[in-house]
Scaffold this motif. Structure first.
Motif, PDB file in Angstrom:
ATOM      1  N   HIS A 192       1.058  -1.165  -0.025  1.00  0.00           N
ATOM      2  CA  HIS A 192      -0.041   0.004  -0.035  1.00  0.00           C
ATOM      3  C   HIS A 192       1.030   1.341  -0.084  1.00  0.00           C
ATOM      4  CE1 HIS A 192      -3.523  -2.419   0.529  1.00  0.00           C
ATOM      5  NE2 HIS A 192      -3.048  -3.019   1.561  1.00  0.00           N
ATOM      6  N   ASN A 193       0.472   2.066  -0.848  1.00  0.00           N
ATOM      7  CA  ASN A 193       1.146   3.513  -1.019  1.00  0.00           C
ATOM      8  C   ASN A 193       0.226   4.746  -0.957  1.00  0.00           C
ATOM      9  OD1 ASN A 193       3.072   5.485  -1.310  1.00  0.00           O
ATOM     10  ND2 ASN A 193       3.622   4.910  -3.313  1.00  0.00           N
ATOM     11  N   TYR A 194      -0.526   5.089  -0.119  1.00  0.00           N
ATOM     12  CA  TYR A 194      -1.478   6.291  -0.238  1.00  0.00           C
ATOM     13  C   TYR A 194      -1.566   6.797   0.909  1.00  0.00           C
ATOM     14  CZ  TYR A 194      -4.739   2.679   2.192  1.00  0.00           C
ATOM     15  OH  TYR A 194      -5.061   2.073   3.279  1.00  0.00           O
ATOM     16  N   GLY A 195      -2.730   7.887   1.073  1.00  0.00           N
ATOM     17  CA  GLY A 195      -2.932   8.695   2.304  1.00  0.00           C
ATOM     18  C   GLY A 195      -1.745   9.933   2.278  1.00  0.00           C
ATOM     19  N   HIS A 196      -1.463  10.493   1.287  1.00  0.00           N
ATOM     20  CA  HIS A 196      -0.272  11.415   1.375  1.00  0.00           C
ATOM     21  C   HIS A 196      -0.961  12.861   1.533  1.00  0.00           C
ATOM     22  CE1 HIS A 196       1.199   8.131  -1.248  1.00  0.00           C
ATOM     23  NE2 HIS A 196       2.010   8.149  -0.406  1.00  0.00           N
ATOM     24  N   GLY A 197      -2.096  13.003   1.595  1.00  0.00           N
ATOM     25  CA  GLY A 197      -2.995  14.202   1.737  1.00  0.00           C
ATOM     26  C   GLY A 197      -2.289  15.282   0.705  1.00  0.00           C
TER      27      GLY A 197
END
Length: 315
Positions: free
Chosen positions: A290-295
Motif C-alpha cells: 500500500h502506498n496512499y494517504g499522502h494528503g
C-alpha cells in the motif's frame, strides 16, 4: 523482486506513476491499471515541494528529503516540468519556520519591508516548483521507455487485478472503498490557472488548518493560484465562489493578478488519513504493498515513498 517479475501498480496519480517508474527501472515488468491517466488530483496540484500536514513525522522527513534530492536533479533538465524557484512563505502570526524550510538553499528570514501588509513573519528560500501536466507527461514517457504498460480500467476490488506477484495500491482516495479504509477522507482542493502578468517568484501563506489557502506558483506563461482545503469534501465540480475568493486573495498580494485572464480551474481530492500508509501485506502467493494517504504532500513524498515500495518488493 527478480528481473522481469510481474508487478501491477493500481492508480496513476503522482504516487502510482512514480512508483511504477522506480519499479520498472529496477527491472520489474510493470503494468499500471487506473481509471484516470494521469490522476485528476495530481494534475490539480500546485505544486511546490514541502511537507504539508502529514504524519508520521520521522518517515515524512525521510521520504520528503529523498524526493527533494530527486527534484533538484530533475530541475537540471528542461523537459521535466521541474525548476528551482525562489520565493517567500509568510505568516500573519510571528511563528518560527518549519525545520524543512531552514534546510533549503538560500533560506533567510524576511525583513518587515519585504512582507505584504498584515504579515508579521516570513522567509525566503529556493525550492523545486513542479508544473504538473508537464511533469506527469514526463513520468509517463519515462515509464514507457522503461517498458511499463498502462491499462485504463476501473477496479471493483484488488482481487480483480489478475495474475501478479506484487500488487501496489496507489489509488489515493479510491483506497477508501477499494481496500476498504474508513480512515481515509478527501480534502477538496481547487486552483485557478491564469496568464502570467510577469511574476517570477512564488508566494505562499502558512494558513495552518484554514480551508482558505493563499499561494501562487508561476510556471512560465501561466500562474497557478491557490487554493482551498475543504476537509471531508470530495466533490470535483467547479466552485465559482471559491474561485473568486482565490483570485481576490492572490491579487491582494500581487495586484497584477487582478487583470490576468483565467485559463482553467483544477480541482482534486487530497487523500488524507492520520498517517501515510506505506506497508506490505503478504498473503498466499501475492504481496500487496500500500502506498496512499499522502494528503496534500503527494508530490513531496512521491520519490521517497516509491523507493520504500521498491524495498518491500525486494524482500
Amino acid at each position: 523482486m527478480t528481473a522481469g517479475e510481474r508487478v501491477v501498480v493500481v492508480g496513476a496519480g503522482v504516487a502510482g506513476i512514480t512508483t511504477a517508474v522506480v519499479l520498472a527501472e529496477a527491472g520489474a515488468s510493470v503494468h499500471v491499471i487506473a481509471d484516470e491517466v494521469p490522476g485528476v488530483t495530481s494534475l490539480a496540484a500546485g505544486a511546490m515541494w514541502g511537507p504539508y500536514l502529514v504524519e508520521p513525522k520521522d518517515k515524512v522527513d525521510q521520504w520528503s528529503r529523498r524526493s527533494l534530492e530527486v527534484f533538484q536533479e530533475l530541475a537540471a533538465a528542461p523537459d521535466t516540468g521541474v525548476r528551482l524557484a525562489t520565493g517567500i512563505e509568510a505568516s500573519r502570526t510571528a511563528e518560527a519556520p518549519p525545520d524543512w524550510a531552514t534546510a533549503l538553499p538560500g533560506f533567510q528570514p524576511c525583513e518587515p519591508a519585504d512582507l505584504p501588509t498584515g504579515f508579521t513573519a516570513g522567509y525566503r528560500f529556493t525550492v523545486p516548483l513542479i508544473d504538473m501536466p508537464t511533469y506527469l507527461d514526463y513520468l509517463l514517457g519515462r515509464l514507457h521507455t522503461a517498458g511499463g504498460t498502462i491499462e485504463r480500467r476501473r477496479l471493483a476490488s484488488l482481487a480483480d487485478v489478475g495474475p501478479a506477484s506484487v500488487i501496489v495500491n496507489c489509488t489515493g482516495i479510491g483506497a477508501r472503498d477499494l481496500v476498504p479504509d474508513s480512515g481515509l477522507r478527501p480534502i477538496r482542493g481547487q486552483h485557478v490557472v491564469v496568464t502570467n502578468p510577469g511574476l517570477t517568484e512564488f508566494f505562499s501563506e502558512d494558513t495552518g488548518l484554514s480551508p482558505d489557502l493563499l499561494c501562487f506558483y508561476p510556471h512560465g506563461d501561466t500562474v497557478v493560484l491557490g487554493g482551498t482545503a475543504v476537509d471531508g469534501e470530495g466533490d470535483l465540480a467547479r466552485d465559482e465562489k471559491a474561485a473568486a475568493g482565490i483570485l481576490a486573495r492572490c491579487a491582494e498580494i500581487a495586484p497584477r493578478l487582478a487583470e490576468a485572464r483565467v485559463l482553467e480551474h483544477r480541482i482534486g481530492a487530497r487523500p488524507s488519513r492520520d498517517t501515510v500508509r506505506v506497508e506490505a501485506e503478504r498473503g498466499d502467493g501475492t504481496v500487496v504493498v500500500h502506498n496512499y494517504g499522502h494528503g496534500g504532500a503527494g508530490v513531496t513524498l512521491s520519490w521517497g515513498c516509491a523507493e520504500e515500495v521498491r524495498s518491500f518488493c525486494a524482500e
